[in-house]
Scaffold this motif. Structure first.
Motif, PDB file in Angstrom:
ATOM      1  N   ASP A 112       0.846  -1.186   0.000  1.00  0.00           N
ATOM      2  CA  ASP A 112       0.000   0.000   0.000  1.00  0.00           C
ATOM      3  C   ASP A 112       0.886   1.241   0.000  1.00  0.00           C
ATOM      4  OD1 ASP A 112      -2.065   1.762   0.126  1.00  0.00           O
ATOM      5  OD2 ASP A 112      -2.624   1.305   2.193  1.00  0.00           O
ATOM      6  N   ARG A 113       0.924   1.972  -1.091  1.00  0.00           N
ATOM      7  CA  ARG A 113       1.801   3.131  -1.221  1.00  0.00           C
ATOM      8  C   ARG A 113       1.152   4.417  -0.683  1.00  0.00           C
ATOM      9  NH1 ARG A 113       6.709   1.529  -2.646  1.00  0.00           N
ATOM     10  NH2 ARG A 113       6.758  -0.051  -4.244  1.00  0.00           N
ATOM     11  N   ARG A 114      -0.132   4.374  -0.308  1.00  0.00           N
ATOM     12  CA  ARG A 114      -0.795   5.585   0.182  1.00  0.00           C
ATOM     13  C   ARG A 114      -0.361   5.942   1.597  1.00  0.00           C
ATOM     14  NH1 ARG A 114      -6.654   3.642  -0.478  1.00  0.00           N
ATOM     15  NH2 ARG A 114      -5.554   1.751   0.009  1.00  0.00           N
ATOM     16  N   ARG A 115       0.079   4.986   2.355  1.00  0.00           N
ATOM     17  CA  ARG A 115       0.469   5.232   3.745  1.00  0.00           C
ATOM     18  C   ARG A 115       1.914   5.692   3.823  1.00  0.00           C
ATOM     19  NH1 ARG A 115      -2.252   0.036   6.668  1.00  0.00           N
ATOM     20  NH2 ARG A 115      -4.369   0.532   6.064  1.00  0.00           N
ATOM     21  N   THR A 116       2.204   6.499   4.851  1.00  0.00           N
ATOM     22  CA  THR A 116       3.563   7.004   5.001  1.00  0.00           C
ATOM     23  C   THR A 116       4.462   5.958   5.660  1.00  0.00           C
ATOM     24  OG1 THR A 116       2.952   8.018   7.084  1.00  0.00           O
ATOM     25  CG2 THR A 116       2.820   9.393   5.126  1.00  0.00           C
ATOM     26  N   LEU A 117       3.916   5.136   6.546  1.00  0.00           N
ATOM     27  CA  LEU A 117       4.702   4.087   7.183  1.00  0.00           C
ATOM     28  C   LEU A 117       4.522   2.798   6.392  1.00  0.00           C
ATOM     29  CD1 LEU A 117       3.840   4.788  10.917  1.00  0.00           C
ATOM     30  CD2 LEU A 117       5.897   5.415   9.700  1.00  0.00           C
ATOM     31  N   ARG A 118       5.524   2.422   5.622  1.00  0.00           N
ATOM     32  CA  ARG A 118       5.389   1.263   4.738  1.00  0.00           C
ATOM     33  C   ARG A 118       6.139   0.043   5.238  1.00  0.00           C
ATOM     34  NH1 ARG A 118       6.653   5.310   0.481  1.00  0.00           N
ATOM     35  NH2 ARG A 118       4.657   6.151  -0.121  1.00  0.00           N
ATOM     36  N   ASN A 119       6.967   0.200   6.252  1.00  0.00           N
ATOM     37  CA  ASN A 119       7.742  -0.922   6.749  1.00  0.00           C
ATOM     38  C   ASN A 119       6.960  -1.608   7.872  1.00  0.00           C
ATOM     39  OD1 ASN A 119       9.613  -2.680   7.775  1.00  0.00           O
ATOM     40  ND2 ASN A 119      11.303  -1.213   7.711  1.00  0.00           N
ATOM     41  N   PRO A 120       6.486  -2.832   7.671  1.00  0.00           N
ATOM     42  CA  PRO A 120       5.671  -3.486   8.693  1.00  0.00           C
ATOM     43  C   PRO A 120       6.437  -3.752   9.988  1.00  0.00           C
ATOM     44  CG  PRO A 120       5.971  -4.932   6.808  1.00  0.00           C
ATOM     45  CD  PRO A 120       6.607  -3.633   6.469  1.00  0.00           C
ATOM     46  N   GLY A 121       7.745  -3.960   9.902  1.00  0.00           N
ATOM     47  CA  GLY A 121       8.525  -4.148  11.115  1.00  0.00           C
ATOM     48  C   GLY A 121       8.548  -2.884  11.956  1.00  0.00           C
ATOM     49  N   PHE A 122       8.682  -1.739  11.296  1.00  0.00           N
ATOM     50  CA  PHE A 122       8.683  -0.460  12.005  1.00  0.00           C
ATOM     51  C   PHE A 122       7.310  -0.163  12.580  1.00  0.00           C
ATOM     52  CE2 PHE A 122       8.198   4.212  11.931  1.00  0.00           C
ATOM     53  CZ  PHE A 122       9.130   4.504  12.900  1.00  0.00           C
ATOM     54  N   VAL A 123       6.271  -0.481  11.822  1.00  0.00           N
ATOM     55  CA  VAL A 123       4.911  -0.248  12.289  1.00  0.00           C
ATOM     56  C   VAL A 123       4.624  -1.097  13.520  1.00  0.00           C
ATOM     57  CG1 VAL A 123       2.472  -0.502  11.707  1.00  0.00           C
ATOM     58  CG2 VAL A 123       4.047   0.474  10.047  1.00  0.00           C
ATOM     59  N   SER A 124       5.021  -2.361  13.505  1.00  0.00           N
ATOM     60  CA  SER A 124       4.780  -3.205  14.672  1.00  0.00           C
ATOM     61  C   SER A 124       5.608  -2.732  15.864  1.00  0.00           C
ATOM     62  CB  SER A 124       5.086  -4.668  14.358  1.00  0.00           C
ATOM     63  OG  SER A 124       6.468  -4.840  14.112  1.00  0.00           O
ATOM     64  N   PHE A 125       6.825  -2.234  15.620  1.00  0.00           N
ATOM     65  CA  PHE A 125       7.634  -1.679  16.706  1.00  0.00           C
ATOM     66  C   PHE A 125       6.947  -0.470  17.317  1.00  0.00           C
ATOM     67  CE2 PHE A 125      10.714   1.593  17.923  1.00  0.00           C
ATOM     68  CZ  PHE A 125      11.358   0.931  18.962  1.00  0.00           C
ATOM     69  N   MET A 126       6.419   0.416  16.482  1.00  0.00           N
ATOM     70  CA  MET A 126       5.733   1.600  16.987  1.00  0.00           C
ATOM     71  C   MET A 126       4.480   1.218  17.767  1.00  0.00           C
ATOM     72  SD  MET A 126       7.517   4.204  16.234  1.00  0.00           S
ATOM     73  CE  MET A 126       6.441   5.610  16.354  1.00  0.00           C
ATOM     74  N   LEU A 127       3.744   0.228  17.300  1.00  0.00           N
ATOM     75  CA  LEU A 127       2.542  -0.192  18.009  1.00  0.00           C
ATOM     76  C   LEU A 127       2.883  -0.811  19.362  1.00  0.00           C
ATOM     77  CD1 LEU A 127       0.414  -1.708  15.122  1.00  0.00           C
ATOM     78  CD2 LEU A 127      -0.015   0.390  16.388  1.00  0.00           C
ATOM     79  N   ASP A 128       3.979  -1.544  19.435  1.00  0.00           N
ATOM     80  CA  ASP A 128       4.355  -2.195  20.684  1.00  0.00           C
ATOM     81  C   ASP A 128       4.943  -1.223  21.698  1.00  0.00           C
ATOM     82  OD1 ASP A 128       3.525  -4.630  19.777  1.00  0.00           O
ATOM     83  OD2 ASP A 128       5.524  -5.287  19.138  1.00  0.00           O
ATOM     84  N   ASN A 129       5.632  -0.188  21.256  1.00  0.00           N
ATOM     85  CA  ASN A 129       6.372   0.670  22.173  1.00  0.00           C
ATOM     86  C   ASN A 129       5.755   2.036  22.417  1.00  0.00           C
ATOM     87  OD1 ASN A 129       8.484  -1.148  22.730  1.00  0.00           O
ATOM     88  ND2 ASN A 129       9.276  -0.756  20.685  1.00  0.00           N
ATOM     89  N   ASN A 130       4.761   2.429  21.690  1.00  0.00           N
ATOM     90  CA  ASN A 130       4.168   3.751  21.880  1.00  0.00           C
ATOM     91  C   ASN A 130       2.776   3.684  22.487  1.00  0.00           C
ATOM     92  OD1 ASN A 130       6.291   5.237  21.050  1.00  0.00           O
ATOM     93  ND2 ASN A 130       5.667   5.316  18.916  1.00  0.00           N
ATOM     94  N   ARG A 131       2.501   2.649  23.236  1.00  0.00           N
ATOM     95  CA  ARG A 131       1.203   2.550  23.886  1.00  0.00           C
ATOM     96  C   ARG A 131       1.175   3.431  25.117  1.00  0.00           C
ATOM     97  NH1 ARG A 131       0.364  -3.905  23.709  1.00  0.00           N
ATOM     98  NH2 ARG A 131       0.080  -4.053  21.474  1.00  0.00           N
ATOM     99  N   ARG A 132       0.037   4.000  25.373  1.00  0.00           N
ATOM    100  CA  ARG A 132      -0.130   4.773  26.598  1.00  0.00           C
ATOM    101  C   ARG A 132      -0.431   3.806  27.722  1.00  0.00           C
ATOM    102  NH1 ARG A 132      -3.123  10.371  25.633  1.00  0.00           N
ATOM    103  NH2 ARG A 132      -1.973  11.031  23.815  1.00  0.00           N
ATOM    104  N   ARG A 133       0.173   4.061  28.861  1.00  0.00           N
ATOM    105  CA  ARG A 133      -0.105   3.231  30.018  1.00  0.00           C
ATOM    106  C   ARG A 133      -1.453   3.640  30.587  1.00  0.00           C
ATOM    107  NH1 ARG A 133       4.920   4.209  33.579  1.00  0.00           N
ATOM    108  NH2 ARG A 133       4.679   6.226  32.609  1.00  0.00           N
ATOM    109  N   LEU A 134      -2.298   2.684  30.801  1.00  0.00           N
ATOM    110  CA  LEU A 134      -3.626   2.983  31.303  1.00  0.00           C
ATOM    111  C   LEU A 134      -3.614   2.982  32.821  1.00  0.00           C
ATOM    112  CD1 LEU A 134      -5.716   0.752  28.891  1.00  0.00           C
ATOM    113  CD2 LEU A 134      -5.296   3.193  28.754  1.00  0.00           C
ATOM    114  N   GLY A 135      -4.269   3.951  33.407  1.00  0.00           N
ATOM    115  CA  GLY A 135      -4.448   3.977  34.845  1.00  0.00           C
ATOM    116  C   GLY A 135      -3.344   4.700  35.598  1.00  0.00           C
TER     117      GLY A 135
END
Length: 69
Positions: free
Chosen positions: A6-29
């Motif tokens: 998908d060339r429409r998205r700015t983040l095209r590297n799935p490894g980087f996207v999964s890293f961002m999803l795993d490490n940029n979560r907000r801590r709840l509570g």
């Protein structure tokens, strides 16, 4: 090369996207409590600084008044 098709998205590297999803979560509570503690610490420090400035001002003004007499 690890790029998504998908060339429409700015983040095209799935490894980087999964890293961002795993490490940029907000801590709840915990954030609200930590924010309240930080606010109280800042407020306590400001009150202490104002108290010290007020005592110094009273001491200086008293010294000026005593020097007149």
């Amino acid at each position: 090369m690890g790029l998504a098709r998908d060339r429409r998205r700015t983040l095209r590297n799935p490894g980087f996207v999964s890293f961002m999803l795993d490490n940029n979560r907000r801590r709840l509570g915990g954030n609200a409590h930590e924010r309240a503690l930080l606010w109280r610490r800042w407020l306590r420090g400001s009150a202490l600084a104002l108290l010290v400035i007020g005592i110094a001002w009273v001491a200086i003004e008293s010294a000026k008044a005593l020097s007149v007499f």
